[in-house]
Design an enzyme around this catalytic site. Structure first.
Site, PDB file in Angstrom:
ATOM      1  N   GLU A 218      -5.085   0.737 -14.222  1.00  0.00           N
ATOM      2  CA  GLU A 218      -4.568   1.960 -15.103  1.00  0.00           C
ATOM      3  C   GLU A 218      -4.610   1.690 -16.362  1.00  0.00           C
ATOM      4  O   GLU A 218      -3.696   1.680 -17.090  1.00  0.00           O
ATOM      5  CB  GLU A 218      -2.897   2.039 -14.798  1.00  0.00           C
TER       6      GLU A 218
ATOM      7  N   ASN B 193      -9.107   0.500 -10.575  1.00  0.00           N
ATOM      8  CA  ASN B 193      -8.200   1.380 -10.125  1.00  0.00           C
ATOM      9  C   ASN B 193      -7.258   2.213 -10.718  1.00  0.00           C
ATOM     10  O   ASN B 193      -6.784   1.639 -11.948  1.00  0.00           O
ATOM     11  CB  ASN B 193      -7.360   0.528  -9.081  1.00  0.00           C
TER      12      ASN B 193
ATOM     13  N   HIS C 149      -1.842   9.495  -5.831  1.00  0.00           N
ATOM     14  CA  HIS C 149      -0.425   9.722  -5.846  1.00  0.00           C
ATOM     15  C   HIS C 149      -0.245  11.162  -6.190  1.00  0.00           C
ATOM     16  O   HIS C 149       0.001  11.956  -7.124  1.00  0.00           O
ATOM     17  CB  HIS C 149       0.488   9.002  -6.603  1.00  0.00           C
TER      18      HIS C 149
ATOM     19  N   GLU D 299      -4.054   4.578  -2.852  1.00  0.00           N
ATOM     20  CA  GLU D 299      -2.527   4.563  -2.669  1.00  0.00           C
ATOM     21  C   GLU D 299      -2.139   5.933  -2.388  1.00  0.00           C
ATOM     22  O   GLU D 299      -1.008   6.559  -2.819  1.00  0.00           O
ATOM     23  CB  GLU D 299      -2.244   4.023  -4.065  1.00  0.00           C
TER      24      GLU D 299
ATOM     25  N   ASP E  87      -0.275   9.061  -1.392  1.00  0.00           N
ATOM     26  CA  ASP E  87       0.994   9.490  -0.943  1.00  0.00           C
ATOM     27  C   ASP E  87       1.053  10.869  -1.278  1.00  0.00           C
ATOM     28  O   ASP E  87       0.565  11.297  -2.487  1.00  0.00           O
ATOM     29  CB  ASP E  87       2.206   8.729  -1.097  1.00  0.00           C
TER      30      ASP E  87
HETATM   31  O1  LIG Z   1      12.578  -2.863  -9.179  1.00  0.00           O
HETATM   32  C1  LIG Z   1      11.151  -3.289  -8.889  1.00  0.00           C
HETATM   33  C2  LIG Z   1      10.660  -1.765  -8.442  1.00  0.00           C
HETATM   34  O2  LIG Z   1      10.277  -0.874  -9.424  1.00  0.00           O
HETATM   35  C3  LIG Z   1       8.924  -2.204  -7.965  1.00  0.00           C
HETATM   36  O3  LIG Z   1       8.454  -1.075  -7.303  1.00  0.00           O
HETATM   37  C4  LIG Z   1       7.195  -0.972  -6.934  1.00  0.00           C
HETATM   38  C5  LIG Z   1       6.296  -0.285  -8.200  1.00  0.00           C
HETATM   39  O4  LIG Z   1       5.253  -0.399  -8.097  1.00  0.00           O
HETATM   40  C6  LIG Z   1       4.761   0.361  -6.910  1.00  0.00           C
HETATM   41  O5  LIG Z   1       3.336   0.285  -6.867  1.00  0.00           O
HETATM   42  C7  LIG Z   1       2.775   1.074  -7.718  1.00  0.00           C
HETATM   43  C8  LIG Z   1       2.767   2.396  -7.413  1.00  0.00           C
HETATM   44  O6  LIG Z   1       1.683   3.119  -8.208  1.00  0.00           O
HETATM   45  C9  LIG Z   1       0.641   2.629  -8.862  1.00  0.00           C
HETATM   46  O7  LIG Z   1       0.789   2.964 -10.212  1.00  0.00           O
HETATM   47  C10 LIG Z   1       0.322   1.335  -8.783  1.00  0.00           C
HETATM   48  O8  LIG Z   1      -1.042   0.704  -8.865  1.00  0.00           O
HETATM   49  C11 LIG Z   1       1.113   0.530  -7.835  1.00  0.00           C
HETATM   50  O9  LIG Z   1       1.409  -0.888  -7.824  1.00  0.00           O
HETATM   51  C12 LIG Z   1       5.412  -0.167  -5.734  1.00  0.00           C
HETATM   52  O10 LIG Z   1       5.019   0.389  -4.628  1.00  0.00           O
HETATM   53  C13 LIG Z   1       6.663  -0.419  -5.832  1.00  0.00           C
HETATM   54  O11 LIG Z   1       7.502  -1.318  -4.926  1.00  0.00           O
HETATM   55  O12 LIG Z   1       8.883  -3.153  -6.846  1.00  0.00           O
HETATM   56  C14 LIG Z   1       9.503  -4.582  -7.360  1.00  0.00           C
HETATM   57  C15 LIG Z   1      10.792  -4.271  -7.819  1.00  0.00           C
HETATM   58  O13 LIG Z   1      11.417  -5.598  -8.349  1.00  0.00           O
END
Ligand SMILES: O[C@@H]1[C@@H](O)[C@H](O[C@@H]2CO[C@@H](O[C@@H]3CO[C@@H](O)[C@H](O)[C@H]3O)[C@H](O)[C@H]2O)OC[C@H]1O
Length: 410
Positions: A153, A194, A230, A260, A262
């Site tokens: 990003e 990415n 996403h 990623e 979803d």
């Molecule tokens: O409180 C935090 C919690 O907010 C954190 O959440 C993660 C945030 O990153 C997510 O992955 C990203 C999703 O979208 C893209 O932008 C990125 O490339 C990804 O890395 C992840 O799924 C969440 O779990 O998790 C840790 C907690 O301490």
């Protein structure tokens, strides 16, 4: 006169046939020449044995990605002190299951420890810290990862560089510096840029193309572009636009992957939203199918139970192909259909909450496109545009859309 099959009668009673598949998602993807179909995961959910059992099912998942445990805050919480415990847990699970590991990520503006974000950096000291982080983390996982998301990003929506600590202190050179450090630490691993909203044509995708060219212009290895995907139900870019955007990346000599995926919705979910979600998943996975250089698809966890969406996007959720009770949603069949997988119905039963038994016989068509016509739109699970599944039933009646997935003929 309307003929009802045994399974149609179950449907009319509010019972949805459980599906038995000739192939799971990964099996179907590999049969098409892709390297994998996979899922992200995270350490807290690995205590859920039923969850781990499905995650480890290589019919569906040939690859896993740690959602958090390889990020900077997890791996280098204090300067030059590295912790790999949680990342190793996911890596060992992948190895035990015979699954590929996508490693995620090395350089991002989020989930940085405070020693990085509040440090007092010069160009030279930040480059040194960046290189040290990448060298240590990539060396630790050397030989274990299929790919690393090296930089995550780096772009604004208009395609300009995000004004992160990295860009503000080092300038755009932080990108080739990061890729070069990763390549030096593990010459065999695939190195990816990415990002999100680079899955379709526009200024941000143009920015991603520039990043690939920038790294290449330094004579540094970059192997792939990761398309996060996403998406939002009903707003997914078209299959042709996603495929042509992928082709623009691969024309530069790199591979692509959906990293990623979803597709979230405003809650509560409805049958219509789930049907559209199925279409949208099929659209995106179909774009990868259409693109020779698209090596695989990773969903950002497989069950709504552990999706990151509700915690990040207020009021939204239900973004995964399995619901929070680990029951397959229409999205699963949408993906499988896009991957050319077959589905057959069995006699076992799963209750569905919302069932429509309305059926209307209309005109028929046997075109080979997704625009099948005919009857029956029960459960609101029609495939819609992009659907490439079967268009007819074995009865005298022609099915519309996804009915054929369930061998339903009304
Ligand atoms: O409180 C935090 C919690 O907010 C954190 O959440 C993660 C945030 O990153 C997510 O992955 C990203 C999703 O979208 C893209 O932008 C990125 O490339 C990804 O890395 C992840 O799924 C969440 O779990 O998790 C840790 C907690 O301490």
């Amino acid at each position: 006169m309307v003929h009802l099959s045994a399974s149609s009668l179950l449907l009319a009673a509010g019972i949805l046939p459980t599906l038995a598949y000739g192939a799971g998602l990964n099996t179907a993807a590999v049969a098409l020449g892709k390297l994998y179909f996979g899922s992200a995961t995270d350490n807290p959910e690995l205590t859920d044995t039923a969850y781990v059992s499905q995650l480890s099912n290589t019919q569906d998942f040939g690859q896993i990605t740690p959602g958090n445990s390889q990020k900077w805050d997890a791996t280098e919480p204090s300067q030059n002190t590295f912790t790999f415990t949680n990342g190793d847990t996911v890596a060992k699970l992948a190895q035990a299951n015979g699954q590929k590991l996508r490693c995620h990520n090395l350089v991002w503006h989020n989930q940085l420890p405070s020693w990085v974000t509040s440090g007092s950096w010069t160009n030279a000291t930040l480059i040194a810290a960046l290189k040290n982080h990448i060298t240590n983390v990539v060396t630790h996982y050397k030989g274990q990862c299929y790919a690393w998301d090296v930089v995550n990003e780096a772009l604004n929506e208009d395609g300009t560089y995000r004004t992160s600590l990295w860009y503000n202190t080092i300038g755009e050179a932080y990108l080739p510096i990061a890729f070069a450090a990763a390549a030096a630490a593990d010459p065999s691993v695939k190195l990816y840029y990415n990002d999100y909203n680079i899955e379709y044509s526009g200024a941000k995708a143009t920015g991603a193309l520039k990043i690939v060219k920038l790294v290449q212009s330094y004579g540094v290895k970059i192997d792939g572009v990761g398309l996060q995907a996403h998406f939002i139900v009903g707003s997914t870019p078209s299959r042709s636009n996603q495929a042509s955007t992928m082709a623009a990346y691969t024309a530069l000599g790199v591979e692509v992957a959906i990293t990623e995926l979803d597709i979230r919705m405003t809650l509560p979910s409805t049958a219509a939203l789930l049907a559209q979600q199925s279409t949208d998943y099929a659209t995106t996975v179909g774009a990868c199918v259409d693109t020779k250089g698209c090596v695989g698809v990773t969903i950002w966890d497989w069950t709504d139970k552990y999706s990151w969406v509700p915690g990040t996007f207020s009021g939204q959720g239900a973004a995964c192909p399995w619901d929070s009770n680990f029951v397959k949603k229409p999205a699963y069949t949408g993906i499988l259909s896009a991957l050319g997988g077959s589905a057959t119905s069995t006699a076992t039963t799963t209750l569905v909450t919302s069932v429509s038994t309305t059926s209307t016989t209309t005109s028929t068509s046997t075109t080979s496109t997704s625009t099948s016509t005919g009857v029956a739109q029960h459960w609101g699970q029609c495939g819609g545009s992009g659907w490439t599944g079967p268009t007819t039933c074995a009865s005298p009646y022609t099915c519309t859309y996804s009915n054929a997935w369930y061998s339903q003929c009304l």
